[in-house]
Design a protein around this motif. Sequence first.
Motif, PDB file in Angstrom:
ATOM      1  N   GLY A  73     -30.391 -25.213   2.585  1.00 56.30           N
ATOM      2  CA  GLY A  73     -30.239 -23.911   1.936  1.00 56.30           C
ATOM      3  C   GLY A  73     -30.761 -22.831   2.857  1.00 56.30           C
ATOM      4  N   HIS A  74     -30.562 -21.571   2.478  1.00 54.18           N
ATOM      5  CA  HIS A  74     -31.124 -20.493   3.304  1.00 54.18           C
ATOM      6  C   HIS A  74     -31.919 -19.530   2.441  1.00 54.18           C
ATOM      7  CE1 HIS A  74     -27.953 -17.342   2.426  1.00 54.18           C
ATOM      8  NE2 HIS A  74     -27.178 -18.389   2.275  1.00 54.18           N
ATOM      9  N   TYR A  75     -33.104 -19.149   2.996  1.00 59.28           N
ATOM     10  CA  TYR A  75     -33.984 -18.248   2.250  1.00 59.28           C
ATOM     11  C   TYR A  75     -33.847 -16.810   2.721  1.00 59.28           C
ATOM     12  CZ  TYR A  75     -37.059 -18.639   6.314  1.00 59.28           C
ATOM     13  OH  TYR A  75     -37.565 -18.579   7.591  1.00 59.28           O
ATOM     14  N   VAL A  77     -31.638 -13.248   3.174  1.00 53.18           N
ATOM     15  CA  VAL A  77     -30.658 -12.540   2.334  1.00 53.18           C
ATOM     16  C   VAL A  77     -29.986 -11.431   3.141  1.00 53.18           C
ATOM     17  CG1 VAL A  77     -31.890 -13.010   0.187  1.00 53.18           C
ATOM     18  CG2 VAL A  77     -32.376 -10.882   1.444  1.00 53.18           C
ATOM     19  N   GLN A  78     -28.913 -10.910   2.565  1.00 49.26           N
ATOM     20  CA  GLN A  78     -28.181  -9.782   3.140  1.00 49.26           C
ATOM     21  C   GLN A  78     -28.952  -8.481   2.879  1.00 49.26           C
ATOM     22  OE1 GLN A  78     -24.806  -9.218   4.444  1.00 49.26           O
ATOM     23  NE2 GLN A  78     -24.837 -11.376   5.009  1.00 49.26           N
ATOM     24  N   PRO A  79     -28.691  -7.448   3.673  1.00 50.72           N
ATOM     25  CA  PRO A  79     -29.281  -6.128   3.385  1.00 50.72           C
ATOM     26  C   PRO A  79     -28.846  -5.633   2.001  1.00 50.72           C
ATOM     27  CG  PRO A  79     -28.233  -6.158   5.557  1.00 50.72           C
ATOM     28  CD  PRO A  79     -27.855  -7.435   4.889  1.00 50.72           C
ATOM     29  N   THR A 106     -28.064 -15.218  -6.318  1.00 59.95           N
ATOM     30  CA  THR A 106     -27.097 -16.300  -6.154  1.00 59.95           C
ATOM     31  C   THR A 106     -27.087 -16.826  -4.721  1.00 59.95           C
ATOM     32  OG1 THR A 106     -25.575 -15.780  -7.984  1.00 59.95           O
ATOM     33  CG2 THR A 106     -24.603 -16.761  -6.031  1.00 59.95           C
ATOM     34  N   ASP A 107     -27.062 -15.899  -3.755  1.00 59.70           N
ATOM     35  CA  ASP A 107     -26.878 -16.225  -2.329  1.00 59.70           C
ATOM     36  C   ASP A 107     -28.157 -15.963  -1.571  1.00 59.70           C
ATOM     37  OD1 ASP A 107     -25.834 -16.673   0.200  1.00 59.70           O
ATOM     38  OD2 ASP A 107     -24.558 -14.908   0.218  1.00 59.70           O
ATOM     39  N   ASN A 108     -29.055 -16.915  -1.420  1.00 53.83           N
ATOM     40  CA  ASN A 108     -28.857 -18.309  -1.830  1.00 53.83           C
ATOM     41  C   ASN A 108     -30.100 -18.777  -2.576  1.00 53.83           C
ATOM     42  OD1 ASN A 108     -29.143 -21.372  -0.075  1.00 53.83           O
ATOM     43  ND2 ASN A 108     -27.723 -21.087  -1.732  1.00 53.83           N
ATOM     44  N   GLU A 140     -31.797 -17.791   8.797  1.00 50.58           N
ATOM     45  CA  GLU A 140     -30.861 -17.065   9.673  1.00 50.58           C
ATOM     46  C   GLU A 140     -29.403 -17.302   9.302  1.00 50.58           C
ATOM     47  OE1 GLU A 140     -31.841 -18.303  13.682  1.00 50.58           O
ATOM     48  OE2 GLU A 140     -33.656 -17.087  13.695  1.00 50.58           O
ATOM     49  N   GLU A 141     -29.143 -17.807   8.095  1.00 51.28           N
ATOM     50  CA  GLU A 141     -27.747 -18.104   7.751  1.00 51.28           C
ATOM     51  C   GLU A 141     -26.906 -16.840   7.737  1.00 51.28           C
ATOM     52  OE1 GLU A 141     -24.087 -18.903   5.447  1.00 51.28           O
ATOM     53  OE2 GLU A 141     -25.608 -17.419   5.043  1.00 51.28           O
ATOM     54  N   GLU A 142     -27.472 -15.773   7.192  1.00 51.70           N
ATOM     55  CA  GLU A 142     -26.678 -14.550   7.029  1.00 51.70           C
ATOM     56  C   GLU A 142     -26.419 -13.840   8.354  1.00 51.70           C
ATOM     57  OE1 GLU A 142     -25.123 -14.149   4.449  1.00 51.70           O
ATOM     58  OE2 GLU A 142     -26.257 -14.672   2.655  1.00 51.70           O
ATOM     59  N   ILE A 143     -27.039 -14.304   9.439  1.00 50.61           N
ATOM     60  CA  ILE A 143     -26.715 -13.735  10.749  1.00 50.61           C
ATOM     61  C   ILE A 143     -26.030 -14.780  11.629  1.00 50.61           C
ATOM     62  CG2 ILE A 143     -28.425 -11.871  10.748  1.00 50.61           C
ATOM     63  CD1 ILE A 143     -30.307 -13.714  12.350  1.00 50.61           C
ATOM     64  N   ILE A 415     -22.364 -11.171  -4.606  1.00 50.65           N
ATOM     65  CA  ILE A 415     -23.131 -11.537  -3.420  1.00 50.65           C
ATOM     66  C   ILE A 415     -22.762 -10.584  -2.287  1.00 50.65           C
ATOM     67  CG2 ILE A 415     -23.409 -13.952  -4.137  1.00 50.65           C
ATOM     68  CD1 ILE A 415     -21.314 -14.788  -2.154  1.00 50.65           C
ATOM     69  N   HIS A 416     -23.721 -10.244  -1.473  1.00 48.27           N
ATOM     70  CA  HIS A 416     -23.606  -9.293  -0.341  1.00 48.27           C
ATOM     71  C   HIS A 416     -23.382  -7.855  -0.821  1.00 48.27           C
ATOM     72  CE1 HIS A 416     -22.508 -12.475   2.973  1.00 48.27           C
ATOM     73  NE2 HIS A 416     -23.312 -12.964   2.054  1.00 48.27           N
ATOM     74  N   ALA A 417     -23.388  -7.604  -2.106  1.00 44.01           N
ATOM     75  CA  ALA A 417     -23.069  -6.273  -2.635  1.00 44.01           C
ATOM     76  C   ALA A 417     -24.209  -5.813  -3.552  1.00 44.01           C
ATOM     77  CB  ALA A 417     -21.752  -6.342  -3.409  1.00 44.01           C
TER      78      ALA A 417
HETATM   79 ZN    ZN Z   1     -24.205 -14.883   2.201  1.00 42.73          ZN
END
Ligand code: ZN
Length: 443
Positions: A73-75, A77-79, A106-108, A140-143, A415-417
């Motif tokens: 999983g990834h801890y 998040v997006q901006p 939700t993410d993630n 670092e998933e979101e990058i 997600i991302h929004a």
């Molecule tokens: Zn994402």
Amino acid sequence: MTPELEDLFSFLRFPSVSTDSRHAQDVRACAEWLLAKLTAMGLTTELHETPKHPVVVARNPQVPGRHTVLVYGHYDVQPVDPLNLWTSDPFQPEIREGRIWARGATDNKGQMMAHVLGVEKTLREHGELPVNLIFLFEGEEEIGSPNLASFLLHHCDELRCDVIAISDTGMVAPGVPTLGYGLRGITCCEAILRGPKGDLHSGLFGGAVANPAAAMARLVASLHALDGRVAIDGFYDHVRPLEDWERHMWSHVPGVSDADYLQVTGSPGLFGEPGYSSAERLWARPSAEVNGIGGGYQGEGSKTVIPAEAFVKLSFRLVPDQTPKDIMEKVKNHLEWHCPPGVQIEIRPGHDGKPYLTDPNSKYGLAAQAALRAAFDAEPVLIREGGSIPIVQTFRDILGADTLLLGLALADAQIHAPNENFPVVNFEAGIRLNQALLAELAK
Ligand code: ZN
Ligand code: BES
């Protein structure tokens, strides 16, 4: 509030935005909180430094002869921008209308924490787990996971596993358990068009000098044919055709009709490759998107100027058997060939990731379906995903293990929004899902 929700809320309060260096300390603090949580559960934990954000690994005592399951999983998040569109603070989680509202709900973080708490519950109830478990959590998933592949290479012996489970994908409709067996790949780039040495008065020079913003509009327009196909030479060369059984199966999946997509997106119309349904376009066909475009005056009113330059940020979603390298070559050739006269082009390649496809009815796939059935008390649907988790194919390449995608993200999770949210019932189902999954995989 339940102790499970308390844990999730604590996790959500860290603004672990991986792309923003101003949040580097918050990302680290989030990793350390997670490490402490996993340690308190009785797991053996490790925090590994990378050139950027830490990787957290945790294990139960590994018993020879048991199946080894890696949960990723990834801890990060997006901006959160644009912040003014949030109803509540993105890092002060709230429950309204049965949903948890926060960046990462939700993410993630929500989906990931469900796995952690499922394990905690099983440990509390049985004192041990029925499998050898490895938790692998990255920041670092979101990058684009820039440091995880090399981490895997350095630790591949300790990370050997039979199968991988991830809850970081979609669920087609509330209450409909969804097993993902494919992900699109991705390749990104930025193009900059440069014209005059500085901004020019558009009366003094307009009509005589090439305008980089106008040239950019023509260049971007060249990416698609009017019918919706991507117009890059050779773009579809290696696309594996959809199988009849998939088209048939997907035509019965709830929540993914054209009308559903119109409703969930609020878009006045759909656009894409002719001859395919929206679900087919998203899950099994490649695409080209403009993620950002700019140049020239952006302020109030008008300003008569010819901008010195314009930029565009592009990404391409890929399907088997396209490769990021081949597609980026073709994109570059296309952009250079179609660049209008009078401007110079610079192309900067970005991150990428391979597409992924597996058999949903493999022995592990069937175990995942059984777990989904048990957790939701309903028949699972089998889908591919339009989104990307590039590390999934890398797991297969380096660890030799396939991944089960047990998605809990609803289409309206944002997600991302702004106003990202996660239904409390999905969080609870996720905890049950983890428990059922480990039991099924142990068989
Ligand atoms: Zn994402
Ligand atoms: N969790 C998403 C991917 C996702 C979401 C897949 C919903 C399927 C359904 C993940 O965090 C994500 O956003 N991935 C990025 C990858 C990129 C940054 C390399 C994406 O798909 O844009």
